[in-house]
Design a protein around this motif. Sequence first.
Motif, PDB file in Angstrom:
ATOM      1  N   SER A  23      42.169  13.608  70.255  1.00 41.03           N
ATOM      2  CA  SER A  23      42.753  12.518  69.559  1.00 41.03           C
ATOM      3  C   SER A  23      42.051  11.249  69.808  1.00 41.03           C
ATOM      4  N   TYR A 167      52.586   1.249  82.115  1.00 35.77           N
ATOM      5  CA  TYR A 167      51.130   1.395  81.801  1.00 35.77           C
ATOM      6  C   TYR A 167      50.182   0.643  82.518  1.00 35.77           C
ATOM      7  N   VAL A 199      42.807  -0.822  70.060  1.00 33.29           N
ATOM      8  CA  VAL A 199      42.194   0.233  69.247  1.00 33.29           C
ATOM      9  C   VAL A 199      42.944   1.051  68.443  1.00 33.29           C
ATOM     10  N   THR A 201      44.561   3.978  67.188  1.00 35.76           N
ATOM     11  CA  THR A 201      44.579   5.398  67.371  1.00 35.76           C
ATOM     12  C   THR A 201      46.286   5.814  67.234  1.00 35.76           C
TER      13      THR A 201
HETATM   14  N1  LIG Z   1      44.173   2.800  71.723  1.00 36.70           N
HETATM   15  C1  LIG Z   1      44.174   1.520  72.327  1.00 36.70           C
HETATM   16  O1  LIG Z   1      44.290   0.404  72.009  1.00 36.70           O
HETATM   17  C2  LIG Z   1      43.708   1.735  73.970  1.00 36.70           C
HETATM   18  C3  LIG Z   1      43.415   0.592  74.535  1.00 36.70           C
HETATM   19  C4  LIG Z   1      43.288   0.700  75.989  1.00 36.70           C
HETATM   20  C5  LIG Z   1      43.058   1.901  76.532  1.00 36.70           C
HETATM   21  N2  LIG Z   1      43.003   2.925  75.950  1.00 36.70           N
HETATM   22  C6  LIG Z   1      43.149   4.198  76.722  1.00 36.70           C
HETATM   23  O2  LIG Z   1      42.144   4.960  75.807  1.00 36.70           O
HETATM   24  C7  LIG Z   1      42.418   6.220  76.214  1.00 36.70           C
HETATM   25  C8  LIG Z   1      42.507   7.105  74.930  1.00 36.70           C
HETATM   26  O3  LIG Z   1      43.734   6.476  74.158  1.00 36.70           O
HETATM   27  P1  LIG Z   1      43.771   6.841  72.606  1.00 36.70           P
HETATM   28  O4  LIG Z   1      44.103   5.268  72.150  1.00 36.70           O
HETATM   29  O5  LIG Z   1      42.534   7.485  72.212  1.00 36.70           O
HETATM   30  O6  LIG Z   1      45.057   7.559  72.611  1.00 36.70           O
HETATM   31  P2  LIG Z   1      45.593   8.952  71.855  1.00 36.70           P
HETATM   32  O7  LIG Z   1      45.091   8.947  70.650  1.00 36.70           O
HETATM   33  O8  LIG Z   1      46.994   9.112  72.168  1.00 36.70           O
HETATM   34  O9  LIG Z   1      44.714   9.914  72.795  1.00 36.70           O
HETATM   35  C9  LIG Z   1      45.350  10.383  74.040  1.00 36.70           C
HETATM   36  C10 LIG Z   1      44.733  11.577  74.424  1.00 36.70           C
HETATM   37  O10 LIG Z   1      44.971  11.940  75.965  1.00 36.70           O
HETATM   38  C11 LIG Z   1      45.494  13.192  75.817  1.00 36.70           C
HETATM   39  N3  LIG Z   1      46.397  13.556  76.822  1.00 36.70           N
HETATM   40  C12 LIG Z   1      47.602  12.706  77.177  1.00 36.70           C
HETATM   41  N4  LIG Z   1      48.233  13.350  78.317  1.00 36.70           N
HETATM   42  C13 LIG Z   1      47.447  14.337  78.769  1.00 36.70           C
HETATM   43  C14 LIG Z   1      47.474  15.321  79.741  1.00 36.70           C
HETATM   44  N5  LIG Z   1      48.662  15.078  80.518  1.00 36.70           N
HETATM   45  N6  LIG Z   1      46.647  16.262  80.059  1.00 36.70           N
HETATM   46  C15 LIG Z   1      45.645  16.187  79.018  1.00 36.70           C
HETATM   47  N7  LIG Z   1      45.449  15.212  78.190  1.00 36.70           N
HETATM   48  C16 LIG Z   1      46.282  14.594  77.782  1.00 36.70           C
HETATM   49  C17 LIG Z   1      45.851  13.449  74.547  1.00 36.70           C
HETATM   50  O11 LIG Z   1      45.885  15.131  74.282  1.00 36.70           O
HETATM   51  P3  LIG Z   1      47.098  16.031  74.108  1.00 36.70           P
HETATM   52  O12 LIG Z   1      48.330  15.136  73.681  1.00 36.70           O
HETATM   53  O13 LIG Z   1      46.743  16.985  72.945  1.00 36.70           O
HETATM   54  O14 LIG Z   1      47.315  16.638  75.424  1.00 36.70           O
HETATM   55  C18 LIG Z   1      45.042  12.916  73.767  1.00 36.70           C
HETATM   56  O15 LIG Z   1      43.579  13.647  73.416  1.00 36.70           O
HETATM   57  C19 LIG Z   1      43.783   6.485  77.117  1.00 36.70           C
HETATM   58  O16 LIG Z   1      43.591   6.595  78.262  1.00 36.70           O
HETATM   59  C20 LIG Z   1      44.402   5.016  76.527  1.00 36.70           C
HETATM   60  O17 LIG Z   1      45.286   4.455  77.719  1.00 36.70           O
HETATM   61  C21 LIG Z   1      43.500   2.942  74.723  1.00 36.70           C
END
Ligand SMILES: NC(=O)c1ccc[n+]([C@@H]2O[C@H](COP(=O)([O-])OP(=O)(O)OC[C@H]3O[C@@H](n4cnc5c(N)ncnc54)[C@H](OP(=O)(O)O)[C@@H]3O)[C@@H](O)[C@H]2O)c1
Length: 271
Positions: A23, A167, A199, A201
Motif C-alpha cells: 500500500s 510515532y 503524503v 495514503t
Molecule cells: N503518508 C505519509 O504522510 C507519511 C509521512 C512520513 C512518513 N511516512 C512513512 O512512510 C511509510 C509508508 O507509509 P504509507 O503512508 O505508505 O502508509 P500505508 O499506506 O499505511 O502503508 C504501510 C505499509 O506498511 C505495511 N506494514 C505495516 N505494519 C507492518 C508489519 N508489522 N509488517 C509488515 N508490513 C507492515 C503495510 O502492509 P500490511 O498492512 O499489508 O501488512 C503497508 O504496506 C511508513 O513508514 C510511514 O511511517 C508516511
Amino acid sequence: MTSNSPSNSVSEKKTVWITGASSGIGLAMAKKLACQGHCVYISGRNQDTLDQIVIENSPGLSGKLIALACDVTDDKAMAIVLHDAGIESLDSIILSAGTCEYIDLPKLDIEKIRRVSESNYFGVVNSCIAALPLLQKTASNPSMDRPQIIGIGSMSSYVGFPRAEAYGSSKAAMSYFLHSLRCDLNKAIDVTVVYPGFVKTPMTDKNDFSMPFLMEVDEAADIILKKAGKRPLTIAFPSSLNLILHTMQLFPRMWYSNIAARLSRPADASS
Ligand SMILES: NC(=O)c1ccc[n+]([C@@H]2O[C@H](COP(=O)([O-])OP(=O)(O)OC[C@H]3O[C@@H](n4cnc5c(N)ncnc54)[C@H](OP(=O)(O)O)[C@@H]3O)[C@@H](O)[C@H]2O)c1
C-alpha cells in the motif's frame, strides 16, 4: 533508482526488496521500479493482498513483482524470510513498512507506544538483520554497484509534535539507527534516510486534522526514487515544510510555546 557507478555495473536491472509494499508509498515505488525493469520483492503481512497486486500489475511489466509476505515485527520469522525465498543477493532494500497511532492524554498508552515502536523501529532493525548478508554479498562483488539501504523516516522526528509520542519517537529511533549503521558499514553499503512530510495514503486518510503541503503518493515515490539514485545521506520533501521544521529546530521555544501548543488537543478530562 539509478546506478551510482554505471560504468562498472554488470546489469542495470537490480534486485530490490521493499517492505510496506502492499500500500501507499511502498507500493507506488514498487510499481515504478518493476516498470523500469527491476526485480522487486514486495512485502506486507497479507499474502493474498500481495498476490493480487502481482496479478493486477504484472501484465506489460519489463521487470518483475514477487510477493513475499512477512511481518516485520516478527524477529524470528524475519531472520529467515529472505533465505527461505531463495534470494541470493540484493542490490537495495527500501524499508517503508510502518504504522501510525496517535496518543490521547490523559492515557499515555504503553501498548500503543510498544506497537508503533515494534513496526517502525524494530521492524527496520529486523529488516536490516535479514537483508545485510545479501547486501554484503553484492558489496563484495567488485563488478556490482554499491548496494543501498533506504529507510522511510518522517519529518515528525525533527521536533516534538503533539500526540506523536509513539510515532515520532519510533521514527527518530529508526532514523538514528540507520545513520549509526551507516558509520559501521564503512562505505560498503550506502544508507539513505527519507523524511517525507504528509503524503496522501491509507495511513494519512485516517487523519482528522489538516495536513499542510499534502502530496500525492506518485509524486512522493518519484522524488524518492529519483533522488535515491544519487546516494544522498538524506532525502526530505516537500522542501517548504522541511525548511519550516528545520527553522523550528533552531527556535524551539517558538515551536513549543506557540505553534505546537496550538496544534495540541486538550486532554479529555472525563477519561
Ligand atoms: N503518508 C505519509 O504522510 C507519511 C509521512 C512520513 C512518513 N511516512 C512513512 O512512510 C511509510 C509508508 O507509509 P504509507 O503512508 O505508505 O502508509 P500505508 O499506506 O499505511 O502503508 C504501510 C505499509 O506498511 C505495511 N506494514 C505495516 N505494519 C507492518 C508489519 N508489522 N509488517 C509488515 N508490513 C507492515 C503495510 O502492509 P500490511 O498492512 O499489508 O501488512 C503497508 O504496506 C511508513 O513508514 C510511514 O511511517 C508516511
